[in-house]
Design an enzyme around this catalytic site. Structure first.
Site, PDB file in Angstrom:
ATOM      1  N   SER A  72      -9.677   1.523   2.614  1.00 48.81           N
ATOM      2  CA  SER A  72      -8.868   2.335   1.733  1.00 48.81           C
ATOM      3  C   SER A  72      -7.750   1.573   1.026  1.00 48.81           C
ATOM      4  O   SER A  72      -7.155   2.092   0.099  1.00 48.81           O
ATOM      5  CB  SER A  72      -8.232   3.477   2.542  1.00 48.81           C
ATOM      6  OG  SER A  72      -7.356   2.960   3.526  1.00 48.81           O
TER       7      SER A  72
ATOM      8  N   LYS B 163       0.854  -1.206   0.000  1.00 49.22           N
ATOM      9  CA  LYS B 163       0.000   0.000   0.000  1.00 49.22           C
ATOM     10  C   LYS B 163       0.886   1.250   0.000  1.00 49.22           C
ATOM     11  O   LYS B 163       1.929   1.277   0.664  1.00 49.22           O
ATOM     12  CB  LYS B 163      -0.894  -0.025   1.241  1.00 49.22           C
ATOM     13  CG  LYS B 163      -1.925   1.082   1.290  1.00 49.22           C
ATOM     14  CD  LYS B 163      -2.837   0.916   2.511  1.00 49.22           C
ATOM     15  CE  LYS B 163      -3.918   1.974   2.573  1.00 49.22           C
ATOM     16  NZ  LYS B 163      -4.831   1.802   3.727  1.00 49.22           N
TER      17      LYS B 163
ATOM     18  N   SER C 295      -9.852  -0.626   6.792  1.00 50.93           N
ATOM     19  CA  SER C 295      -9.265  -0.506   5.448  1.00 50.93           C
ATOM     20  C   SER C 295      -8.608  -1.752   4.892  1.00 50.93           C
ATOM     21  O   SER C 295      -8.317  -1.797   3.699  1.00 50.93           O
ATOM     22  CB  SER C 295      -8.240   0.624   5.431  1.00 50.93           C
ATOM     23  OG  SER C 295      -8.914   1.844   5.298  1.00 50.93           O
TER      24      SER C 295
HETATM   25  N1  GLN Z   1     -13.171   4.226   6.327  1.00 52.12           N
HETATM   26  C1  GLN Z   1     -12.452   4.529   7.504  1.00 52.12           C
HETATM   27  C2  GLN Z   1     -11.957   5.955   7.465  1.00 52.12           C
HETATM   28  O1  GLN Z   1     -12.119   6.570   6.468  1.00 52.12           O
HETATM   29  C3  GLN Z   1     -11.317   3.584   7.708  1.00 52.12           C
HETATM   30  C4  GLN Z   1     -10.147   3.874   6.841  1.00 52.12           C
HETATM   31  C5  GLN Z   1      -8.943   3.069   7.233  1.00 52.12           C
HETATM   32  O2  GLN Z   1      -9.043   2.038   7.877  1.00 52.12           O
HETATM   33  N2  GLN Z   1      -7.795   3.601   6.895  1.00 52.12           N
HETATM   34  O3  GLN Z   1     -11.411   6.455   8.399  1.00 52.12           O
END
Ligand code: GLN
Length: 464
Positions: free
Chosen positions: A142, A67, A166
């Site tokens: 994400s 990532k 994410s």
């Molecule tokens: N959707 C969640 C957020 O936007 C989790 C994102 C993540 O785990 N990085 O904070």
């Protein structure tokens, strides 16, 4: 079979050239899914695989996708943002060092929501990632790119980060395994911070065995991350399904879309047929967990993202105005809408007067949730729920409605708020779309959860 690619490469039945060429063919075939933000050159990858095979590490020659918020020396780390579009990492994250020490070769960096803020990989400066099973839909976020790289078999394993779901969301939407480790078991050194108290780096894999292997290799105490713990996860082998006690999180299961809920019910029925004791448990706090998560995450983000001021690195405007103007314009141009929204809200929440009203209240919800889940986990060995309350939505469906977007994190954020390990295991399809079940275990039970995920997967799909 556990990383057969490594065995074949070591045996010589798969040559580095054939392996890398077939990988690049797949990259080409799935280019429309937009999974990568950066790829190492084919020639360099072939050389590195050959070099790696000289030492027979446990991942000798294995290509891994990472990532784009995890530092890999010499590669860009953009975090899916215009702000870091031209930033090259000068060092390796601890997890990367560990994987390289076992022979892994980093193939490239994967697309993600900007600074990991999102659930569908649509906030990326580089455009959205698409779902391999239906390209008009999201692959989740994400860490969407890392999940797609594994789901399309470009790589067998990849790394993501999980602050509120994410890793698990895209694992669920693309039909693969993804683990959010117990907080403190994997070093965050070299991970670009979004919300430190919530996030962990974790693996994606096609099988439970591979997930366990990668988790075992990346975890461990790290002097460079003082939140890492000495304790090692407890061994996960030999699960007796007849003495297992599973807690079904009924209220969040019932709040899920009917086809998702019915898949989870199938899993639970299958488990009870095998003799598992299934108890229904009720979260009760479910109306408060998403607000608490976002209050904490945005507060931490507003502080973490203050460093992008155009002075030391990242996007910077040439301005002869005063520093306020330069700083404002740099940040105004460098960040996308969702990131700006969170910095503004986070700063507001932490300001005098509102701190008690929002931030402290969120911390209280967090403490209540920790007590509640720990008390459930004294009565049962594992909690089960859908990973996501909905099937993968169409691209564009949620992006303009932040509150609806935030709400789909309701099942996953509970593991981040509590620091407990959680994973997503693929449990079947609805039409072409994948459904994942979330397993949450007690602190440090990561390896047990992974074994159980293997058993659950097998009982839903048969042995492969
Ligand atoms: N959707 C969640 C957020 O936007 C989790 C994102 C993540 O785990 N990085 O904070």
């Amino acid at each position: 079979m556990n990383l057969e690619t490594v065995r074949k490469l070591i045996e010589g039945s798969l040559t580095p050239e054939d392996y890398v060429n077939s990988t690049f063919d797949k990259i080409e075939k799935f280019r429309n899914l937009n999974a990568f933000t950066y790829l190492e050159s084919r020639d360099k990858v072939i050389l590195e695989v050959k070099e790696s095979l000289k030492n027979r590490g446990r991942l000798a020659g294995l290509l891994v996708a990472v990532k784009d918020n995890i530092s890999v020396k010499g590669m860009p780390t953009t975090c899916g943002s215009r702000m870091l579009k031209n930033y090259i990492s000068p060092y390796d994250a601890t997890v990367i060092k560990k994987l390289k020490a076992e022979g892994a070769v980093i193939l490239g960096k994967t697309n993600m929501d900007e600074f990991a803020m999102g659930s569908t990989t649509e906030t990326s400066f580089f455009g959205p990632v698409r779902n391999p099973w239906d390209p008009s839909r999201t692959a989740g976020g994400s860490s969407g790119g890392s999940a797609v790289a594994v789901a399309t078999d470009i790589v067998k394993v990849s790394l993501g980060s999980d602050t509120g779901g994410s890793i698990r969301a895209p694992a669920s939407f693309t039909g693969i395994f993804g683990l959010k480790p117990s907080y403190g078991t994997v070093s965050r050194y070299g991970l670009v911070a979004y919300a430190n108290s919530l996030e962990q780096i974790g693996p994606f894999a096609q099988t439970a065995e591979d997930l366990a292997l990668i988790y075992g290799l990346i975890s461990g105490e790290d002097p460079r991350d003082s939140t890492t713990v000495k304790e090692r996860p407890i061994d996960g082998n030999s699960i007796d399904m007849r003495s297992l006690r599973v807690g079904l999180l009924v209220d969040i299961n019932e709040a899920s879309e009917p086809p998702v809920r019915s898949k989870i019910n199938d899993v639970v029925n299958r488990l009870s047929d095998q003799g598992t004791i299934v108890k229904e448990v009720k979260l009760g706090l479910s109306d408060y967990v998403v607000p608490a998560y976002y209050v904490i995450a945005m507060s931490e983000a507003s502080s973490n993202l203050a460093r992008y001021d155009g002075v030391r690195y990242g996007h910077s405007i040439d301005g002869d105005g005063n520093w306020r103007e330069v700083y404002g314009k740099t940040r105004g141009e460098g960040f996308g809408t969702e990131v700006k929204r969170r910095i503004l809200l986070g700063s507001f929440i932490l300001s005098a007067g509102y701190y008690e009203q929002y931030y402290l209240k969120a911390l209280k919800v967090r403490t209540m949730l920790i007590r509640q889940l720990n008390s459930f986990l004294r009565e049962v060995d594992v909690l089960i729920s859908p990973t996501m309350p909905i099937l993968p939505p169409k691209l564009g469906e949620l992006i303009d409605d932040p509150v609806r977007m935030y709400m789909i994190d309701v099942n996953t954020v509970i593991a981040n708020l509590t620091g407990l390990p959680a994973l997503s295991v693929p449990v079947g399809e609805v039409g072409a779309l994948k459904v994942g079940a979330q397993l949450i275990g007690s602190y440090l039970s990561d390896l047990f959860l992974i074994s159980l995920a293997g058993t659950v997967h097998e009982s839903m799909h048969g042995r492969e």
